[in-house]
Design a protein around this motif. Structure first.
Motif, PDB file in Angstrom:
ATOM      1  N   GLN A   1     -32.028 -23.475 -34.049  1.00 36.02           N
ATOM      2  CA  GLN A   1     -30.633 -23.810 -33.761  1.00 36.02           C
ATOM      3  C   GLN A   1     -30.648 -24.659 -32.490  1.00 36.02           C
ATOM      4  O   GLN A   1     -30.949 -24.158 -31.407  1.00 36.02           O
ATOM      5  N   ALA A   2     -30.362 -25.927 -32.635  1.00 42.54           N
ATOM      6  CA  ALA A   2     -30.417 -26.820 -31.473  1.00 42.54           C
ATOM      7  C   ALA A   2     -29.147 -26.687 -30.627  1.00 42.54           C
ATOM      8  O   ALA A   2     -29.175 -26.862 -29.406  1.00 42.54           O
ATOM      9  N   ARG A   3     -28.014 -26.404 -31.269  1.00 43.50           N
ATOM     10  CA  ARG A   3     -26.735 -26.335 -30.575  1.00 43.50           C
ATOM     11  C   ARG A   3     -26.528 -24.899 -30.087  1.00 43.50           C
ATOM     12  O   ARG A   3     -26.293 -23.983 -30.879  1.00 43.50           O
ATOM     13  N   LYS A   4     -26.609 -24.711 -28.782  1.00 46.60           N
ATOM     14  CA  LYS A   4     -26.611 -23.354 -28.232  1.00 46.60           C
ATOM     15  C   LYS A   4     -25.219 -22.925 -27.769  1.00 46.60           C
ATOM     16  O   LYS A   4     -24.342 -23.767 -27.517  1.00 46.60           O
ATOM     17  N   GLY A   5     -25.035 -21.626 -27.641  1.00 46.05           N
ATOM     18  CA  GLY A   5     -23.825 -21.093 -27.023  1.00 46.05           C
ATOM     19  C   GLY A   5     -23.960 -21.133 -25.501  1.00 46.05           C
ATOM     20  O   GLY A   5     -24.864 -21.782 -24.954  1.00 46.05           O
TER      21      GLY A   5
ATOM     22  N   ALA B   1     -35.771 -27.631 -27.691  1.00 45.11           N
ATOM     23  CA  ALA B   1     -35.793 -26.596 -28.734  1.00 45.11           C
ATOM     24  C   ALA B   1     -36.953 -26.828 -29.690  1.00 45.11           C
ATOM     25  O   ALA B   1     -37.624 -25.885 -30.134  1.00 45.11           O
ATOM     26  N   SER B   2     -37.225 -28.070 -29.994  1.00 45.79           N
ATOM     27  CA  SER B   2     -38.284 -28.317 -30.982  1.00 45.79           C
ATOM     28  C   SER B   2     -39.663 -28.024 -30.388  1.00 45.79           C
ATOM     29  O   SER B   2     -40.571 -27.610 -31.104  1.00 45.79           O
ATOM     30  N   ASP B   3     -39.830 -28.202 -29.087  1.00 48.01           N
ATOM     31  CA  ASP B   3     -41.103 -27.813 -28.459  1.00 48.01           C
ATOM     32  C   ASP B   3     -41.334 -26.305 -28.609  1.00 48.01           C
ATOM     33  O   ASP B   3     -42.463 -25.849 -28.851  1.00 48.01           O
ATOM     34  N   CYS B   4     -40.257 -25.548 -28.437  1.00 45.84           N
ATOM     35  CA  CYS B   4     -40.381 -24.094 -28.566  1.00 45.84           C
ATOM     36  C   CYS B   4     -40.808 -23.739 -29.992  1.00 45.84           C
ATOM     37  O   CYS B   4     -41.770 -22.976 -30.210  1.00 45.84           O
TER      38      CYS B   4
ATOM     39  N   HIS C   1     -28.472 -18.682 -30.901  1.00 45.66           N
ATOM     40  CA  HIS C   1     -27.391 -19.314 -30.156  1.00 45.66           C
ATOM     41  C   HIS C   1     -27.459 -19.070 -28.650  1.00 45.66           C
ATOM     42  O   HIS C   1     -26.600 -19.558 -27.903  1.00 45.66           O
ATOM     43  N   ALA C   2     -28.439 -18.304 -28.201  1.00 46.33           N
ATOM     44  CA  ALA C   2     -28.542 -18.042 -26.760  1.00 46.33           C
ATOM     45  C   ALA C   2     -29.025 -19.292 -26.033  1.00 46.33           C
ATOM     46  O   ALA C   2     -29.839 -20.062 -26.541  1.00 46.33           O
ATOM     47  N   ARG C   3     -28.528 -19.474 -24.811  1.00 47.88           N
ATOM     48  CA  ARG C   3     -28.980 -20.576 -23.956  1.00 47.88           C
ATOM     49  C   ARG C   3     -30.433 -20.342 -23.531  1.00 47.88           C
ATOM     50  O   ARG C   3     -31.205 -21.274 -23.342  1.00 47.88           O
ATOM     51  N   GLY C   4     -30.768 -19.057 -23.383  1.00 52.35           N
ATOM     52  CA  GLY C   4     -32.136 -18.696 -23.008  1.00 52.35           C
ATOM     53  C   GLY C   4     -32.306 -17.180 -23.065  1.00 52.35           C
ATOM     54  O   GLY C   4     -31.314 -16.431 -23.032  1.00 52.35           O
ATOM     55  N   LEU C   5     -33.561 -16.739 -23.184  1.00 53.67           N
ATOM     56  CA  LEU C   5     -33.873 -15.302 -23.173  1.00 53.67           C
ATOM     57  C   LEU C   5     -34.448 -14.953 -21.804  1.00 53.67           C
ATOM     58  O   LEU C   5     -35.354 -15.638 -21.315  1.00 53.67           O
ATOM     59  N   LEU C   6     -33.945 -13.872 -21.214  1.00 51.80           N
ATOM     60  CA  LEU C   6     -34.466 -13.411 -19.914  1.00 51.80           C
ATOM     61  C   LEU C   6     -35.410 -12.220 -20.134  1.00 51.80           C
ATOM     62  O   LEU C   6     -35.055 -11.259 -20.818  1.00 51.80           O
ATOM     63  N   MET C   7     -36.585 -12.285 -19.538  1.00 52.00           N
ATOM     64  CA  MET C   7     -37.595 -11.209 -19.669  1.00 52.00           C
ATOM     65  C   MET C   7     -38.102 -10.799 -18.282  1.00 52.00           C
ATOM     66  O   MET C   7     -39.294 -10.968 -17.980  1.00 52.00           O
ATOM     67  N   PRO C   8     -37.238 -10.202 -17.453  1.00 51.09           N
ATOM     68  CA  PRO C   8     -37.675  -9.815 -16.100  1.00 51.09           C
ATOM     69  C   PRO C   8     -38.405  -8.477 -16.120  1.00 51.09           C
ATOM     70  O   PRO C   8     -38.005  -7.515 -15.455  1.00 51.09           O
ATOM     71  N   ILE C   9     -39.507  -8.408 -16.870  1.00 54.40           N
ATOM     72  CA  ILE C   9     -40.219  -7.135 -17.055  1.00 54.40           C
ATOM     73  C   ILE C   9     -41.159  -6.858 -15.896  1.00 54.40           C
ATOM     74  O   ILE C   9     -41.609  -7.775 -15.193  1.00 54.40           O
TER      75      ILE C   9
ATOM     76  N   THR D   1     -35.034 -21.295 -28.740  1.00 54.93           N
ATOM     77  CA  THR D   1     -34.411 -20.743 -27.538  1.00 54.93           C
ATOM     78  C   THR D   1     -35.481 -20.515 -26.473  1.00 54.93           C
ATOM     79  O   THR D   1     -36.420 -19.754 -26.696  1.00 54.93           O
ATOM     80  N   PRO D   2     -35.374 -21.181 -25.312  1.00 53.95           N
ATOM     81  CA  PRO D   2     -36.407 -21.024 -24.285  1.00 53.95           C
ATOM     82  C   PRO D   2     -36.362 -19.650 -23.613  1.00 53.95           C
ATOM     83  O   PRO D   2     -35.359 -18.936 -23.713  1.00 53.95           O
ATOM     84  N   VAL D   3     -37.451 -19.316 -22.918  1.00 57.85           N
ATOM     85  CA  VAL D   3     -37.606 -17.975 -22.340  1.00 57.85           C
ATOM     86  C   VAL D   3     -37.932 -18.099 -20.856  1.00 57.85           C
ATOM     87  O   VAL D   3     -38.790 -18.900 -20.470  1.00 57.85           O
ATOM     88  N   ILE D   4     -37.249 -17.306 -20.048  1.00 61.38           N
ATOM     89  CA  ILE D   4     -37.602 -17.202 -18.625  1.00 61.38           C
ATOM     90  C   ILE D   4     -38.149 -15.792 -18.400  1.00 61.38           C
ATOM     91  O   ILE D   4     -37.442 -14.806 -18.619  1.00 61.38           O
ATOM     92  N   ALA D   5     -39.419 -15.710 -17.995  1.00 64.44           N
ATOM     93  CA  ALA D   5     -40.086 -14.404 -17.913  1.00 64.44           C
ATOM     94  C   ALA D   5     -40.810 -14.232 -16.594  1.00 64.44           C
ATOM     95  O   ALA D   5     -41.252 -15.213 -15.979  1.00 64.44           O
ATOM     96  N   PHE D   6     -40.927 -12.966 -16.168  1.00 68.45           N
ATOM     97  CA  PHE D   6     -41.834 -12.639 -15.077  1.00 68.45           C
ATOM     98  C   PHE D   6     -43.268 -12.718 -15.631  1.00 68.45           C
ATOM     99  O   PHE D   6     -43.504 -12.386 -16.804  1.00 68.45           O
ATOM    100  N   PRO D   7     -44.220 -13.145 -14.801  1.00 70.93           N
ATOM    101  CA  PRO D   7     -45.607 -13.299 -15.297  1.00 70.93           C
ATOM    102  C   PRO D   7     -46.333 -11.960 -15.366  1.00 70.93           C
ATOM    103  O   PRO D   7     -47.189 -11.651 -14.530  1.00 70.93           O
ATOM    104  N   GLU D   8     -45.962 -11.140 -16.352  1.00 74.54           N
ATOM    105  CA  GLU D   8     -46.566  -9.804 -16.511  1.00 74.54           C
ATOM    106  C   GLU D   8     -47.127  -9.695 -17.925  1.00 74.54           C
ATOM    107  O   GLU D   8     -46.502 -10.157 -18.878  1.00 74.54           O
ATOM    108  N   GLY D   9     -48.260  -9.051 -18.077  1.00 72.96           N
ATOM    109  CA  GLY D   9     -48.828  -8.828 -19.410  1.00 72.96           C
ATOM    110  C   GLY D   9     -48.943 -10.134 -20.171  1.00 72.96           C
ATOM    111  O   GLY D   9     -49.397 -11.158 -19.639  1.00 72.96           O
ATOM    112  N   ALA D  10     -48.512 -10.102 -21.428  1.00 72.50           N
ATOM    113  CA  ALA D  10     -48.712 -11.244 -22.326  1.00 72.50           C
ATOM    114  C   ALA D  10     -47.698 -12.358 -22.134  1.00 72.50           C
ATOM    115  O   ALA D  10     -47.814 -13.397 -22.778  1.00 72.50           O
ATOM    116  N   THR D  11     -46.703 -12.200 -21.231  1.00 71.56           N
ATOM    117  CA  THR D  11     -45.721 -13.296 -21.097  1.00 71.56           C
ATOM    118  C   THR D  11     -46.411 -14.579 -20.630  1.00 71.56           C
ATOM    119  O   THR D  11     -45.988 -15.668 -20.997  1.00 71.56           O
TER     120      THR D  11
END
Lengths: 394, 394
Positions: free
Chosen positions: A210-214, A354-357, A287-295, A313-323
């Motif tokens: 989905q290229a058009r995000k909420g 989006a297509s890179d993801c 439809h998410a602008r991005g996923l947050l993974m502050p694990i 949908t791109p992801v912003i994550a803390f650098p923990e485990g497999a992220t």
């Protein structure tokens, strides 16, 4: 197979496994077939707890389902030993009378299921015997893999804890272990050396881009401190972007939720929608602008990262485990050190394509890519098939 | 044992097992020893949850402890595979790093423990191999008993429920099953036919007879409706005899206790002393006027009955499950239909002789009696030992 032929077959197995570069194309001197490009007979051993695919949350069952269908697509003959209610294009064999979602890890059911599957695998005749068991079911299969002739490949689905590390140190040598991330492999007990990593697969058709995000950010998971929903709230609040929280409140976590999460829910900037599945979940990711993974824990995989990326949908994550392996910093999202950096990165999300993801997932976690990787492992451990019988005229 | 000798040995095993009358005294034609009166090498497989004997409540662990010591006394070579902290005159082999009293039935630990024990049993050399595995550990051993050469005897410690009946229907044929009461055997799934019953053993030295009794009646057990503490209160109140209640309030049972039991406790006619163990428990049993067992469930055994009788304390029980076998009506206590009849029987307790109670236990449940019964089972399944090697001069 009688006692006299068993020993030579085992010797051949070892030498075949050592040719690790992969596809064995030649016929052996004794005429036995080397399974070069032939389809494999695979016994897929799912847990007895939840049907495949799971109706709700069921990480292992989803992995087994996607992989099984992909292996069938590749032309393999797969028999799926699983809980009742399962649906697959493989041959489905259910053993217990009902699923046991409320008795996960109870020895009575795990042992009953695995021992009966082993017995059925043994019963297969010499010419339709299984080439390999792919075991996803707790601990029984691996611990007893030295007591069945069919080679067993065991996917490591969980983190190494003190208890599981001791288990794998005792029994890991009895099968071929496959890890799901470099982070997980790095924490393996010394001397274990699992293969891989082979990431968990995803069926890309179920997760359209989905290229058009909420306008909202998404956090999804179990409500617990290490998963960081409270940190996701802080980051989203800092830049005044709406946040949707999805997930379950497990027993023992109500106090955490009441104290750290509930006071922030306003139905507008911070919304909580509970557990979601199926099409609603896919739409939510897409439809998410991005996923947050502050694990803040050494998570061995992050299926939600793969699901988000599949939708573009791109992801912003803390650098923990497999992220650190599942997010390509600056390309499919951002790896950030803390809540402050996460808030800053939210403003950078439009830089991500989006297509890179989608492409990253397609190249690394697509069902067929993962099935091909497992196929290589299966071929490296499978015993040669017996030679076809020659009928001599007298 | 190599592949060539394995098949004949198995055939001999079957024919030996069919000579069911027991002791095999003759040397076989091939010179192999038939284990007639020889000591046996026994692998005693205790659970991994609690040390042997258990420091607190631990039914299976107490049975295993008493039986193990009695078998050692009879001259057998017993190796006890068990949780750390165990104490025995047998060879003690502990496998896991610690006991797991809070993870009972968790597959990870049960499978780790049993699979490692099986591997160690397999490692024993040809001339010090085990004759038999006596399995008391959940489900793993029996379900995998067709994957180890050593014959396995499995004691049925629990009742047959829908879940366990299905398990035993799948895997019961893989070992020799032994039941602990006729009531339990009668509820076995069709076609299973366990041996026995062989009752649970008691070490009589630990439970001295006490002829001079106190004034109180005793009820002991888990606080739950089927165990009937509220019925014991009603019976004792009806004839105004003091009652001591001992036992645990398990999770989920507090409401039952608060509603049905707590209002009756007055510290005089009805006392509640919680969980007791060791010498305090033995003294409590020994000095009771009688034990009340107003149970309403199909209990497969009643160790507290045996413990009471060993001290010379008679038992008044409802005729449910194994109570009909463990109480000899009019001789070691009374079997009564309801609370009213239980109250009436309390007045009849002086008719019962303490020494009759003790004698019944001594004849039926004494550790040596039980060990002798198991010895018969072990001899009937043990494989013949290989013949001593003849050295021929050239």
């Amino acid at each position: 197979m009688d006692a006299l032929t068993k020993a030579p077959a085992r010797a051949r197995r070892l030498s075949a496994a050592r040719e690790s570069s992969g596809r064995l194309t030649r016929r052996a001197d004794d005429g036995s077939e080397r399974l070069a490009d032939a389809s494999l007979r695979i016994a897929m051993l799912a847990p007895p707890w939840i049907s495949v695919p799971s109706p709700g949350y069921g990480g292992v069952e989803s992995v087994v389902s996607t992989l099984t269908e992909a292996l069938v697509n590749r032309g393999h003959d797969v028999t799926l030993f699983c809980a009742p209610g399962s649906v697959s294009r493989a041959t489905v064999v259910t053993i217990l009378e009902e699923p046991h979602p409320d008795a996960i890890e109870r020895a009575l059911f795990e042992v009953d299921h695995v021992a009966e599957a082993f017995d059925q695998i043994d019963l297969a005749g010499q010419h339709d015997r299984f080439d390999v068991i792919h075991d996803h079911c707790g601990f029984t299969g691996l611990a007893m893999a030295n007591r069945i002739d069919t080679p067993l490949v065991h996917t490591l689905h969980g983190p190494f804890t003190a208890d599981t590390a001791a288990f794998y140190a005792h029994h890991g040598h009895k099968g071929t272990l496959v890890g799901i991330s470099r982070a997980q492999l790095a924490s393996a007990p010394r001397g274990l050396e699992p293969l891989g990593p082979i990431p968990n697969p995803i069926d890309l058709r179920a997760w359209p881009t989905q290229a058009r995000k909420g306008d909202y950010l998404l956090w999804i998971g179990r409500m617990s401190p290490e998963k960081g929903p409270h940190r996701a709230i802080a980051a989203a609040r800092a830049v005044d972007v709406p946040l949707v929280l999805a997930g379950v409140i497990q027993p023992g976590r109500q106090a955490f939720f009441d104290k750290e999460i509930a006071p922030h829910i306003d139905g507008d900037r911070v919304r909580f929608i509970g557990e979601v599945g199926g099409a609603a979940k896919q739409s939510l990711f897409a439809h998410a602008r991005g996923l947050l993974m502050p694990i803040r824990w050494d998570e061995p995989f992050g299926m939600v990262i793969v699901e988000a990326l599949a939708c573009g949908t791109p992801v912003i994550a803390f650098p923990e485990g497999a992220t650190r392996e599942l997010v390509v910093d600056g390309k499919t999202g951002f790896l950030v050190a803390d809540v402050r950096a996460m808030a800053d990165a939210i403003g950078q999300l439009p830089r991500i394509s989006a297509s890179d993801c989608r492409t990253w997932v397609s190249q690394n976690c697509d069902g067929d890519v993962v099935a091909a990787a497992y196929e290589g492992v299966f071929r490296s451990v499978a015993l040669p098939r017996p030679a076809p019988k020659l009928v001599l005229s007298a």
